[in-house]
Design a protein around this motif. Structure first.
Motif, mmCIF file in Angstrom:
data_model
loop_
_atom_site.group_PDB
_atom_site.id
_atom_site.type_symbol
_atom_site.label_atom_id
_atom_site.label_comp_id
_atom_site.label_asym_id
_atom_site.label_seq_id
_atom_site.Cartn_x
_atom_site.Cartn_y
_atom_site.Cartn_z
ATOM 1 N N ILE A 115 132.271 81.954 3.397
ATOM 2 C CA ILE A 115 131.346 80.875 3.080
ATOM 3 C C ILE A 115 130.131 81.078 3.965
ATOM 4 N N ALA A 116 128.988 81.248 3.335
ATOM 5 C CA ALA A 116 127.752 81.505 4.076
ATOM 6 C C ALA A 116 126.711 80.452 3.718
ATOM 7 N N PHE A 117 125.990 80.006 4.719
ATOM 8 C CA PHE A 117 124.899 79.060 4.540
ATOM 9 C C PHE A 117 123.611 79.813 4.872
ATOM 10 N N VAL A 118 122.784 80.013 3.871
ATOM 11 C CA VAL A 118 121.583 80.835 4.053
ATOM 12 C C VAL A 118 120.354 80.085 3.544
ATOM 13 N N PRO A 119 119.169 80.414 4.079
ATOM 14 C CA PRO A 119 117.943 79.802 3.574
ATOM 15 C C PRO A 119 117.762 80.133 2.083
ATOM 16 N N GLU A 120 117.241 79.177 1.325
ATOM 17 C CA GLU A 120 117.051 79.395 -0.113
ATOM 18 C C GLU A 120 116.254 80.660 -0.412
ATOM 19 N N SER A 121 115.301 80.972 0.425
ATOM 20 C CA SER A 121 114.456 82.146 0.201
ATOM 21 C C SER A 121 115.193 83.467 0.410
ATOM 22 N N ARG A 122 116.397 83.422 0.988
ATOM 23 C CA ARG A 122 117.140 84.659 1.291
ATOM 24 C C ARG A 122 118.458 84.776 0.516
ATOM 25 N N VAL A 123 118.654 83.929 -0.486
ATOM 26 C CA VAL A 123 119.903 83.928 -1.242
ATOM 27 C C VAL A 123 120.159 85.276 -1.906
ATOM 28 N N GLU A 124 119.169 85.820 -2.580
ATOM 29 C CA GLU A 124 119.361 87.108 -3.264
ATOM 30 C C GLU A 124 119.706 88.220 -2.277
ATOM 31 N N GLU A 125 119.065 88.227 -1.142
ATOM 32 C CA GLU A 125 119.351 89.217 -0.099
ATOM 33 C C GLU A 125 120.790 89.074 0.396
ATOM 34 N N ALA A 126 121.206 87.834 0.630
ATOM 35 C CA ALA A 126 122.569 87.585 1.108
ATOM 36 C C ALA A 126 123.609 88.000 0.072
ATOM 37 N N VAL A 127 123.377 87.674 -1.173
ATOM 38 C CA VAL A 127 124.306 88.054 -2.246
ATOM 39 C C VAL A 127 124.407 89.569 -2.342
ATOM 40 N N ALA A 128 123.290 90.258 -2.224
ATOM 41 C CA ALA A 128 123.307 91.728 -2.279
ATOM 42 C C ALA A 128 124.123 92.308 -1.123
ATOM 43 N N LEU A 129 123.974 91.753 0.076
ATOM 44 C CA LEU A 129 124.756 92.221 1.233
ATOM 45 C C LEU A 129 126.247 91.973 1.030
ATOM 46 N N ILE A 130 126.583 90.828 0.490
ATOM 47 C CA ILE A 130 127.992 90.492 0.244
ATOM 48 C C ILE A 130 128.592 91.457 -0.774
ATOM 49 N N LYS A 131 127.887 91.683 -1.860
ATOM 50 C CA LYS A 131 128.389 92.592 -2.897
ATOM 51 C C LYS A 131 128.494 94.031 -2.386
ATOM 52 N N LYS A 132 127.530 94.446 -1.579
ATOM 53 C CA LYS A 132 127.532 95.789 -1.009
ATOM 54 C C LYS A 132 128.778 96.019 -0.144
ATOM 55 N N ASN A 133 129.296 94.942 0.447
ATOM 56 C CA ASN A 133 130.462 95.021 1.315
ATOM 57 C C ASN A 133 131.762 94.644 0.602
ATOM 58 N N GLY A 134 131.757 94.672 -0.731
ATOM 59 C CA GLY A 134 132.980 94.488 -1.495
ATOM 60 C C GLY A 134 133.311 93.076 -1.906
ATOM 61 N N GLY A 135 132.373 92.155 -1.767
ATOM 62 C CA GLY A 135 132.632 90.774 -2.138
ATOM 63 C C GLY A 135 132.271 90.468 -3.569
ATOM 64 N N GLU A 136 132.892 89.441 -4.098
ATOM 65 C CA GLU A 136 132.558 88.901 -5.416
ATOM 66 C C GLU A 136 131.973 87.519 -5.204
ATOM 67 N N VAL A 137 130.827 87.286 -5.811
ATOM 68 C CA VAL A 137 130.140 85.999 -5.646
ATOM 69 C C VAL A 137 130.238 85.224 -6.929
#
Length: 131
Positions: A109-131
């Motif tokens: 569970i990550a809390f990120v600034p709205e402006s960085r959501v796409e960046e955070a999702v990309a990092l999560i997926k790159k590390n094997g996560g499903e969003v």
């Protein structure tokens, strides 16, 4: 007075704690530090990384590694330990979609600034996560 940017909650799922930790580390390295790894279980057991570390030979039982059941008493509830050992997740036959939210045992569970959501999702997926 400067207004603080709104945050977005991202919930992602992982098949292992190491993948979830890699994603959390990647987010933290990018300055997004408000993230939390949770272990979902059908048994209400504790996620104890120190006790259930197979590489350090610190797992008490097979279910300690797969169900994180290290806090199940040897003396007072042996039937519970036997039933957990018979669970399909112990054999690996249920690594996906076995009665847990998101189909995996670990969530980030990550809390990120709205402006960085796409960046955070990309990092999560790159590390094997499903969003």
């Amino acid at each position: 007075m400067q207004e603080q940017e709104k945050e977005q909650t991202i919930i992602s799922y992982f098949s292992s704690s190491t993948k979830a930790q890699s994603a959390a580390d990647a987010l933290s390295k990018s300055g997004m530090n408000d993230n939390h790894i949770k272990r979902s279980s059908r048994y209400g057991v504790t996620f104890d990384t120190e006790r259930n570390d197979a590489t350090a030979n610190l797992a008490e039982t097979l279910t300690g590694l797969t169900l994180f059941s290290m806090n199940t008493s040897n003396e007072t509830n042996s039937a519970e330990r036997v039933l957990m050992g018979a669970d399909p997740s112990v054999s690996g036959l249920s690594s996906r979609g076995y009665g847990m939210a998101g189909g995996h045992a670990f969530s980030l569970i990550a809390f990120v600034p709205e402006s960085r959501v796409e960046e955070a999702v990309a990092l999560i997926k790159k590390n094997g996560g499903e969003v």
